[in-house]
Structure formats: structure tokens, C-alpha cells
Design a protein around this motif. Structure first.
Motif, PDB file in Angstrom:
ATOM      1  N   ASN A  50       0.834  -1.194   0.000  1.00 14.18           N
ATOM      2  CA  ASN A  50       0.000   0.000   0.000  1.00 14.18           C
ATOM      3  C   ASN A  50       0.877   1.257   0.000  1.00 14.18           C
ATOM      4  O   ASN A  50       0.593   2.239  -0.698  1.00 14.18           O
ATOM      5  CB  ASN A  50      -0.890  -0.060   1.248  1.00 14.18           C
ATOM      6  CG  ASN A  50      -1.969   0.974   1.210  1.00 14.18           C
ATOM      7  OD1 ASN A  50      -1.795   2.040   1.797  1.00 14.18           O
ATOM      8  ND2 ASN A  50      -3.048   0.698   0.521  1.00 14.18           N
ATOM      9  N   HIS A 101       5.976   1.684  24.390  1.00 18.94           N
ATOM     10  CA  HIS A 101       4.574   1.674  23.957  1.00 18.94           C
ATOM     11  C   HIS A 101       4.401   2.432  22.633  1.00 18.94           C
ATOM     12  O   HIS A 101       4.588   3.641  22.574  1.00 18.94           O
ATOM     13  CB  HIS A 101       3.713   2.305  25.058  1.00 18.94           C
ATOM     14  CG  HIS A 101       2.258   2.290  24.743  1.00 18.94           C
ATOM     15  ND1 HIS A 101       1.394   3.276  25.133  1.00 18.94           N
ATOM     16  CD2 HIS A 101       1.503   1.399  24.035  1.00 18.94           C
ATOM     17  CE1 HIS A 101       0.179   2.996  24.709  1.00 18.94           C
ATOM     18  NE2 HIS A 101       0.227   1.871  24.033  1.00 18.94           N
ATOM     19  N   PHE A 102       4.029   1.671  21.611  1.00 19.07           N
ATOM     20  CA  PHE A 102       3.799   2.235  20.280  1.00 19.07           C
ATOM     21  C   PHE A 102       2.310   2.551  20.124  1.00 19.07           C
ATOM     22  O   PHE A 102       1.476   2.087  20.904  1.00 19.07           O
ATOM     23  CB  PHE A 102       4.203   1.218  19.209  1.00 19.07           C
ATOM     24  CG  PHE A 102       5.684   0.970  19.126  1.00 19.07           C
ATOM     25  CD1 PHE A 102       6.452   1.612  18.159  1.00 19.07           C
ATOM     26  CD2 PHE A 102       6.318   0.095  20.006  1.00 19.07           C
ATOM     27  CE1 PHE A 102       7.820   1.377  18.080  1.00 19.07           C
ATOM     28  CE2 PHE A 102       7.680  -0.147  19.926  1.00 19.07           C
ATOM     29  CZ  PHE A 102       8.436   0.496  18.965  1.00 19.07           C
ATOM     30  N   ASN A 139      -1.120   2.951  17.397  1.00 26.12           N
ATOM     31  CA  ASN A 139      -1.742   2.298  16.259  1.00 26.12           C
ATOM     32  C   ASN A 139      -2.265   3.339  15.246  1.00 26.12           C
ATOM     33  O   ASN A 139      -2.962   4.257  15.675  1.00 26.12           O
ATOM     34  CB  ASN A 139      -2.910   1.459  16.831  1.00 26.12           C
ATOM     35  CG  ASN A 139      -3.588   0.617  15.805  1.00 26.12           C
ATOM     36  OD1 ASN A 139      -3.116   0.451  14.703  1.00 26.12           O
ATOM     37  ND2 ASN A 139      -4.737   0.080  16.164  1.00 26.12           N
ATOM     38  N   LEU A 167       2.668   4.547  11.021  1.00 31.22           N
ATOM     39  CA  LEU A 167       2.328   5.950  10.735  1.00 31.22           C
ATOM     40  C   LEU A 167       2.407   6.854  11.958  1.00 31.22           C
ATOM     41  O   LEU A 167       2.558   8.064  11.811  1.00 31.22           O
ATOM     42  CB  LEU A 167       0.905   6.050  10.151  1.00 31.22           C
ATOM     43  CG  LEU A 167       0.613   5.257   8.877  1.00 31.22           C
ATOM     44  CD1 LEU A 167      -0.780   5.592   8.355  1.00 31.22           C
ATOM     45  CD2 LEU A 167       1.655   5.521   7.797  1.00 31.22           C
ATOM     46  N   LEU A 226      -6.381   9.803  27.221  1.00 26.42           N
ATOM     47  CA  LEU A 226      -7.226   9.367  26.099  1.00 26.42           C
ATOM     48  C   LEU A 226      -8.391   8.479  26.542  1.00 26.42           C
ATOM     49  O   LEU A 226      -9.514   8.631  26.050  1.00 26.42           O
ATOM     50  CB  LEU A 226      -6.350   8.610  25.082  1.00 26.42           C
ATOM     51  CG  LEU A 226      -7.046   8.056  23.845  1.00 26.42           C
ATOM     52  CD1 LEU A 226      -7.548   9.198  22.959  1.00 26.42           C
ATOM     53  CD2 LEU A 226      -6.114   7.153  23.039  1.00 26.42           C
ATOM     54  N   LEU A 242     -10.855   1.498  15.359  1.00 27.76           N
ATOM     55  CA  LEU A 242      -9.488   1.237  14.870  1.00 27.76           C
ATOM     56  C   LEU A 242      -8.664   0.505  15.938  1.00 27.76           C
ATOM     57  O   LEU A 242      -8.025  -0.516  15.661  1.00 27.76           O
ATOM     58  CB  LEU A 242      -8.806   2.567  14.492  1.00 27.76           C
ATOM     59  CG  LEU A 242      -7.342   2.485  14.100  1.00 27.76           C
ATOM     60  CD1 LEU A 242      -7.190   1.931  12.677  1.00 27.76           C
ATOM     61  CD2 LEU A 242      -6.655   3.854  14.169  1.00 27.76           C
TER      62      LEU A 242
HETATM   63  N1  CAA Z   1       2.698   3.227   3.931  1.00 27.62           N
HETATM   64  C1  CAA Z   1       3.290   4.440   4.027  1.00 27.62           C
HETATM   65  N2  CAA Z   1       2.629   5.597   4.247  1.00 27.62           N
HETATM   66  C2  CAA Z   1       1.293   5.525   4.351  1.00 27.62           C
HETATM   67  C3  CAA Z   1       0.589   4.305   4.248  1.00 27.62           C
HETATM   68  C4  CAA Z   1       1.344   3.128   4.012  1.00 27.62           C
HETATM   69  N3  CAA Z   1       0.764   1.945   3.903  1.00 27.62           N
HETATM   70  N4  CAA Z   1      -0.727   4.542   4.417  1.00 27.62           N
HETATM   71  C5  CAA Z   1      -0.852   5.860   4.615  1.00 27.62           C
HETATM   72  N5  CAA Z   1       0.362   6.455   4.555  1.00 27.62           N
HETATM   73  C6  CAA Z   1       0.651   7.878   4.716  1.00 27.62           C
HETATM   74  C7  CAA Z   1      -0.181   8.672   3.733  1.00 27.62           C
HETATM   75  O1  CAA Z   1       0.411   8.729   2.470  1.00 27.62           O
HETATM   76  C8  CAA Z   1      -0.235  10.015   4.421  1.00 27.62           C
HETATM   77  O2  CAA Z   1       0.989  10.695   4.229  1.00 27.62           O
HETATM   78  P1  CAA Z   1       1.049  12.317   4.083  1.00 27.62           P
HETATM   79  O3  CAA Z   1       0.547  12.853   5.393  1.00 27.62           O
HETATM   80  O4  CAA Z   1       2.485  12.605   3.843  1.00 27.62           O
HETATM   81  O5  CAA Z   1       0.155  12.638   2.942  1.00 27.62           O
HETATM   82  C9  CAA Z   1      -0.323   9.639   5.903  1.00 27.62           C
HETATM   83  O6  CAA Z   1       0.243   8.324   5.995  1.00 27.62           O
HETATM   84  C10 CAA Z   1      -1.749   9.596   6.404  1.00 27.62           C
HETATM   85  O7  CAA Z   1      -2.497   8.641   5.650  1.00 27.62           O
HETATM   86  P2  CAA Z   1      -3.959   8.881   5.058  1.00 27.62           P
HETATM   87  O8  CAA Z   1      -4.007  10.197   4.371  1.00 27.62           O
HETATM   88  O9  CAA Z   1      -4.378   7.698   4.289  1.00 27.62           O
HETATM   89  O10 CAA Z   1      -4.900   8.826   6.292  1.00 27.62           O
HETATM   90  P3  CAA Z   1      -5.215   9.922   7.355  1.00 27.62           P
HETATM   91  O11 CAA Z   1      -4.718  11.253   6.971  1.00 27.62           O
HETATM   92  O12 CAA Z   1      -6.626   9.716   7.662  1.00 27.62           O
HETATM   93  O13 CAA Z   1      -4.337   9.416   8.612  1.00 27.62           O
HETATM   94  C11 CAA Z   1      -4.075   8.196  10.565  1.00 27.62           C
HETATM   95  C12 CAA Z   1      -4.480   8.134   9.128  1.00 27.62           C
HETATM   96  C13 CAA Z   1      -2.572   8.459  10.692  1.00 27.62           C
HETATM   97  C14 CAA Z   1      -4.383   6.844  11.193  1.00 27.62           C
HETATM   98  C15 CAA Z   1      -4.866   9.344  11.266  1.00 27.62           C
HETATM   99  O14 CAA Z   1      -6.235   9.201  11.008  1.00 27.62           O
HETATM  100  C16 CAA Z   1      -4.657   9.392  12.738  1.00 27.62           C
HETATM  101  O15 CAA Z   1      -3.674   9.907  13.213  1.00 27.62           O
HETATM  102  N6  CAA Z   1      -5.649   8.874  13.494  1.00 27.62           N
HETATM  103  C17 CAA Z   1      -5.590   8.802  14.941  1.00 27.62           C
HETATM  104  C18 CAA Z   1      -4.917   7.524  15.334  1.00 27.62           C
HETATM  105  C19 CAA Z   1      -4.663   7.483  16.797  1.00 27.62           C
HETATM  106  O16 CAA Z   1      -5.081   8.305  17.580  1.00 27.62           O
HETATM  107  N7  CAA Z   1      -3.940   6.425  17.189  1.00 27.62           N
HETATM  108  C20 CAA Z   1      -3.642   6.181  18.560  1.00 27.62           C
HETATM  109  C21 CAA Z   1      -4.614   5.222  19.082  1.00 27.62           C
HETATM  110  S1  CAA Z   1      -4.346   4.918  20.775  1.00 27.62           S
HETATM  111  C22 CAA Z   1      -3.192   3.718  20.786  1.00 27.62           C
HETATM  112  O17 CAA Z   1      -2.781   3.170  19.814  1.00 27.62           O
HETATM  113  C23 CAA Z   1      -2.651   3.406  22.109  1.00 27.62           C
HETATM  114  C24 CAA Z   1      -3.337   2.455  22.929  1.00 27.62           C
HETATM  115  O18 CAA Z   1      -2.745   2.011  23.837  1.00 27.62           O
HETATM  116  C25 CAA Z   1      -4.740   2.051  22.750  1.00 27.62           C
END
Ligand code: CAA
Length: 296
Positions: free
Chosen positions: A52, A140-141, A143, A147, A193, A234
Motif C-alpha cells: 500500500n 509503547h507504540f 496504532n 504511521l 485518552l 481502529l
Molecule cells: N505506507 C506508508 N505511508 C502511508 C501508508 C502506508 N501503507 N498509508 C498511509 N500512509 C501515509 C499517507 O500517504 C499520508 O501521508 P502524508 O501525510 O504525507 O500525505 C499519511 O500516511 C496519512 O495517511 P492517510 O491520508 O491515508 O490517512 P489519514 O490522513 O486519515 O491518517 C491516521 C491516518 C494516521 C491513522 C490518522 O487518522 C490518525 O492519526 N488517526 C488517529 C490515530 C490514533 O489516535 N492512534 C492512537 C490510538 S491509541 C493507541 O494506539 C494506544 C493504545 O494504547 C490504545
């Protein structure tokens, strides 16, 4: 100490992401799963993520090949014997994690560093079940791991400062931005969060707004990249439910208590994207909000 070879325990959503970024950053990486089926599914997820990335022009085709060539999958703990750092990302359950570390230590070299990707369990409680609590940290990474820039590094009162610095350097080498946290349940990010996410479910239960409107509200009103329900789907409603319970056990504060709807969704298998159903239904594109609360 220089981290060269990396091991990852678990090739689920988080483990596969961690293994991918380690291999992508040049580390020979071995990822372990309990069964061939789970391992194949995890390795396939990595392959798809990289493909992707290639389609989006974010990953060069030769980078994808080089990453895959540095990545090995196994179901045998002995394959991790020569790792410098092993990052655990198995199910969010203390006995399961402790058992994984104990099995690993039977073959691991004494100077290797152990890290847990737990988002809510006590790093101290895990570290004391091993023979090397001084060489144990939280790592701790977030999700989706490839990205998300942040990594939380947690030391305990026993962690050797040199180990913390080594892991900090390793995280920077992955292209991540590390922040330091003490061993307190939820560390920094989930401490803030989780109550927010649980409040979104309570607002929905009280009929304050619909799933779509609450999501839009936080996206457009606060500049969040996604609303709380899209985020819950997610991360996994089951995963967040376990985290909330662990945090509630620790702090005994209502803000960490999972709301009744959440428990019922977990019981019913509405775990989010991974089961095709959560606050949204993923059978169609774009996903449709689930109407389980408003259906008459
Ligand atoms: N390989 C490389 N790059 C990729 C890719 C892939 N497969 N898929 C997407 N990308 C890149 C895109 O090209 C884009 O790059 P640019 O900004 O340079 O244009 C960037 O990644 C963002 O991708 P999208 O435009 O497709 O999607 P988006 O803008 O909607 O972002 C997201 C997606 C990063 C997930 C964003 O929606 C986000 O930050 N969401 C919040 C996620 C979050 O809060 N995570 C934490 C959850 S809590 C947790 O994990 C901890 C726990 O303990 C529970």
C-alpha cells in the motif's frame, strides 16, 4: 550497548507494525506467533501495508523488498536467542505476558533488553517475573504503528538508566519521537485518552448526539484526525475495554469505568474494524454507523 537484532513477541495489529518498522529501519527482525496461521496472517498484514505504501509512492519497491528480507517469522522461541532487544506485543493479559517472557528467557542471552508494548499493565509487575528487571522497560507504540510518530518509554524504579538511554536511541532510530513516562497505569497518553473515549460512549448512551455527530464534533471542533468512535473501531473496542478495566482497577475512579454499552459490544463480538463491526459496520464502503441504540 547497540541494538542490532530485534525480536517481537506477537504478530497481531501492534506486533506486526512494530516488526515492520524495526525491519524497515535496518534491524534484522524476528517475529514470533503462537501458531503458523496467526504468523502468516501477521506477515501478510506487513506485506500489504508495504505494498500500500508503494502504491501511494511512500515506500520504494526496493525498500519493501529489503524490509521483507530482514524480517523472519517463527513459532519457536529459540529463534530469538541472539536478539539484543525483544519487544513483547502479545494479548493485554498479565499472565500471558509473564509466561511469554519466561519462555523467552530460557534461551535469550543475559545482556538482552526486554520491553513490553503494554498500554496499561504495570511494567514493574511484568519485570519482576523475569530474571532481569534492571534490563526491562516499557516501549509503547501507537496504532497504526508505521504511521504514528510517538513512542512512550517507561522506566521502573529498577530500570538501569543505561538501558533506558539505549532504548530511547533505538526508538529515535526507528524515526519515532520518544517521550518518557513513569510506570503508572496508562502512562501519559492513555491516562488522558481513555477517559475521553469512555465519555464519548456515555454521551452516546445518554443520547447527547449520534455516532456520526459526536465523531464530526471532535474532528471538526477540536481538529482530531478521527472522532472517538472511529478511533475506538481502529484500536479495538475489546482492547480498549481491557485497558479501561485495568485502569479502573488501579485508580478506582469512575472516569476509567467502562460504560455498560461497551461491555455488551465486547460480549457480542462488536470489536471494531477487526471483526467488521463496531460503532460502524464495515460491510460496505463508506462504513455505516450502527443504529443499535436508536432502532425501535
Ligand atoms: N505506507 C506508508 N505511508 C502511508 C501508508 C502506508 N501503507 N498509508 C498511509 N500512509 C501515509 C499517507 O500517504 C499520508 O501521508 P502524508 O501525510 O504525507 O500525505 C499519511 O500516511 C496519512 O495517511 P492517510 O491520508 O491515508 O490517512 P489519514 O490522513 O486519515 O491518517 C491516521 C491516518 C494516521 C491513522 C490518522 O487518522 C490518525 O492519526 N488517526 C488517529 C490515530 C490514533 O489516535 N492512534 C492512537 C490510538 S491509541 C493507541 O494506539 C494506544 C493504545 O494504547 C490504545
Amino acid at each position: 550497548m547497540e541494538i542490532r537484532k530485534v525480536g517481537v513477541l506477537g504478530c497481531g495489529l501492534m506486533g506486526s507494525g512494530i516488526a515492520q518498522v524495526a525491519a524497515q529501519s535496518g534491524h534484522p527482525t524476528t517475529v514470533l506467533e503462537v501458531s503458523k496461521e496467526l504468523l502468516d496472517a501477521g506477515l501478510k498484514r506487513i506485506d500489504q501495508f508495504l505494498s500500500n505504501g508503494v502504491s501511494r509512492g511512500k515506500v520504494r519497491p526496493e525498500e519493501k523488498q529489503a524490509t521483507l528480507s530482514r524480517l523472519a517469522g517463527t513459532t519457536d522461541y529459540a529463534a530469538l536467542a541472539d536478539c539484543d532487544l525483544v519487544i513483547e506485543a502479545v494479548v493485554e493479559n498479565l499472565p500471558a505476558k509473564q509466561e511469554a517472557f519466561q519462555r523467552l528467557e530460557r534461551t535469550l542471552k543475559p545482556e538482552a533488553i526486554l520491553a513490553s508494548n503494554t498500554s496499561s499493565l504495570s511494567i514493574t509487575e511484568m519485570s519482576v517475573a523475569t530474571k532481569r528487571p534492571q534490563r526491562f522497560v516499557g516501549l509503547h507504540f501507537f496504532n497504526p504503528v508505521p504511521l504514528m510518530k510517538l513512542v512512550e518509554i517507561t522506566r521502573t524504579i529498577q530500570t538501569d538508566p543505561e538501558v533506558e538511554e539505549t532504548v530511547l536511541k533505538f526508538a529515535k532510530g526507528l524515526g519515532k519521537v520518544p517521550i518518557r513516562a513513569l510506570d503508572r497505569t496508562g502512562f501519559i497518553v492513555n491516562r488522558l485518552l481513555v477517559p475521553y473515549i469512555l465519555d464519548a460512549i456515555r454521551a452516546l448512551e445518554e443520547g447527547v448526539g449520534t455516532i456520526v455527530d459526536i465523531d464530526q464534533g471532535m474532528k471538526l471542533g477540536c481538529g482530531h484526525p478521527m472522532g472517538p468512535f472511529t478511533l475506538l473501531d481502529l484500536v479495538g473496542i475489546d482492547t480498549t475495554y481491557y485497558i479501561a478495566n485495568i485502569m479502573f482497577d488501579e485508580f478506582r475512579e469512575r472516569r476509567f469505568a467502562p460504560p455498560p454499552l461497551m461491555k455488551r459490544m465486547v460480549l457480542a463480538g462488536f470489536h471494531g474494524r477487526k471483526t467488521g463491526k463496531g460503532f460502524y459496520d464495515y460491510a460496505s464502503e463508506p462504513p455505516k454507523p450502527n443504529d443499535f441504540l436508536t432502532r425501535s
